[in-house]
Design a protein around this motif. Structure first.
Motif, PDB file in Angstrom:
ATOM      1  N   ARG A  12       0.863  -1.188   0.000  1.00 25.46           N
ATOM      2  CA  ARG A  12       0.000   0.000   0.000  1.00 25.46           C
ATOM      3  C   ARG A  12       0.896   1.233   0.000  1.00 25.46           C
ATOM      4  O   ARG A  12       1.905   1.287   0.690  1.00 25.46           O
ATOM      5  N   GLY A  14       0.177   5.178   0.199  1.00 26.49           N
ATOM      6  CA  GLY A  14      -0.819   6.248   0.292  1.00 26.49           C
ATOM      7  C   GLY A  14      -2.163   5.731  -0.180  1.00 26.49           C
ATOM      8  O   GLY A  14      -2.661   4.721   0.311  1.00 26.49           O
ATOM      9  N   GLU A  15      -2.714   6.394  -1.198  1.00 28.80           N
ATOM     10  CA  GLU A  15      -4.023   5.979  -1.724  1.00 28.80           C
ATOM     11  C   GLU A  15      -3.899   4.859  -2.759  1.00 28.80           C
ATOM     12  O   GLU A  15      -4.907   4.382  -3.266  1.00 28.80           O
ATOM     13  N   SER A 200      -0.025  11.382  -9.660  1.00 28.30           N
ATOM     14  CA  SER A 200       0.578  10.307  -8.860  1.00 28.30           C
ATOM     15  C   SER A 200       1.055   9.125  -9.686  1.00 28.30           C
ATOM     16  O   SER A 200       1.733   8.246  -9.160  1.00 28.30           O
ATOM     17  N   SER A 220       3.544   8.902  -3.978  1.00 31.06           N
ATOM     18  CA  SER A 220       2.642   9.395  -2.937  1.00 31.06           C
ATOM     19  C   SER A 220       3.492  10.311  -2.066  1.00 31.06           C
ATOM     20  O   SER A 220       4.725  10.292  -2.171  1.00 31.06           O
ATOM     21  N   PRO A 221       2.874  11.134  -1.215  1.00 30.77           N
ATOM     22  CA  PRO A 221       3.675  12.069  -0.420  1.00 30.77           C
ATOM     23  C   PRO A 221       4.735  11.374   0.421  1.00 30.77           C
ATOM     24  O   PRO A 221       5.788  11.924   0.686  1.00 30.77           O
ATOM     25  N   ARG A 222       4.493  10.133   0.839  1.00 30.29           N
ATOM     26  CA  ARG A 222       5.426   9.488   1.758  1.00 30.29           C
ATOM     27  C   ARG A 222       6.346   8.464   1.127  1.00 30.29           C
ATOM     28  O   ARG A 222       7.397   8.154   1.675  1.00 30.29           O
TER      29      ARG A 222
END
Ligand SMILES: [Zn+2]
Length: 300
Positions: A12, A14-15, A200, A220-222
């Motif tokens: 997984r 982020g989204e 993304s 994703s941001p992370r």
């Protein structure tokens, strides 16, 4: 060839959800056949970490996995690379010839029906990346994924349109059974080799193995993940980036792309999912002395 029991693998981000769906995994290639420039000294230098996972100790053959990677975003489900397929006539490549792999069962076990796939994207158009584009139904090759748009990078598509270039790769009819039916179905879409689905998810060029080879990058941001296709076939090429496979179309470009790729992602948090690394497949590139190593994600 033994299909492994571990048919899927899931991350997984982020989204985004990323799932590996296995077709098969087997010890297939003599190092010296796969890498014409490899020497016994090079293999000896790395033997301690190549055996037993990456080189089968009994046969001495390098282990390859063939898998699709499904990326599920909040808006779409994208399936990257479609392995070698079932029922295909591949007399020159016995490893892909008239197979009956439980690929669609593995896809179902991962939670996806063929109807769920919105986009199919091939990193390049070699026979082991386009097989499940189609399946045999009542004697005809039909798109396996009835609701999908099949995206092909323009440069790659144009290269393999030329029959003499296809013939220099193989005379097996993979173009006729796995690519032409997609074009004729109206489901094909030729895109630029820097196409983006959204902020993304997109593709980026990685030429050399084939002229229009692309990687797929999910951000994703992370954390981010890159599907690197066949820029490297085995982790040995992280340690020895100068080694090209016998399948690379443009030797110089393949080396340049591989070196740049390794430098770009070494010691970065970006997870790499290569096209053929054996289970667990995914991992990270780390600097090692004056070269690189591939640190596999742990099995979970
Ligand atoms: Zn491949």
């Amino acid at each position: 060839m033994m299909p492994t029991s571990g048919s899927k693998y899931r991350w997984r981000l982020g989204e985004l959800e990323i799932v590996r769906v296995l077709e098969f995994e087997a010890a297939l290639f003599e190092p010296a056949v796969l890498y014409p420039d490899v020497t016994p000294e090079i293999i000896e230098r790395h033997r301690s970490w190549l055996v037993p996972t990456l080189i089968n100790p009994a046969s001495g053959l390098m282990v390859f996995a063939f898998h699709s990677t499904v990326i599920k975003t909040p808006h779409a489900t994208i399936l990257v690379d479609t392995c070698s397929g079932n029922d295909k006539e591949r007399p020159h490549k016995p490893r892909y010839h008239r197979k009956n792999w439980p690929y669609l069962a593995n896809l179902a076990a991962a939670g996806f029906a063929p109807e769920d796939i919105d986009y199919v994207l091939c990193t390049h158009l070699h026979a082991d990346h386009v097989g499940w584009n189609t399946r045999l139904l009542d004697g005809r090759w039909v798109p396996t994924f009835p609701n999908a748009r099949y995206l092909f990078a323009q440069q790659e598509w144009e290269h393999w349109q030329r029959a003499e270039l296809r013939a220099s790769y193989t005379t097996d009819p993979y173009y006729d059974d796995s690519l032409l039916p997609i074009m004729e179905s109206g489901q094909a879409q030729v895109v630029a080799n820097d196409y983006a689905f959204d902020d993304s998810l997109g593709i980026q060029p990685g030429p050399g193995h084939t002229p229009g080879h692309v990687c797929v990058i999910a951000r994703s941001p992370r954390a981010s993940v890159i599907l690197s296709g066949d820029i490297m076939h085995t982790a040995l090429q992280c340690a020895e980036p100068q080694l090209n496979s016998c399948f690379c179309v443009d030797a110089e470009a393949a080396r340049t792309t591989r070196q740049r790729f390794l430098e770009a992602f070494a010691d970065s948090p970006v997870m790499v999912i290569p096209g053929h690394f054996p289970t667990p497949t995914a991992g990270w590139i780390r600097s090692h002395e004056r070269s690189f190593r591939f640190h596999f994600d742990r099995l979970r």
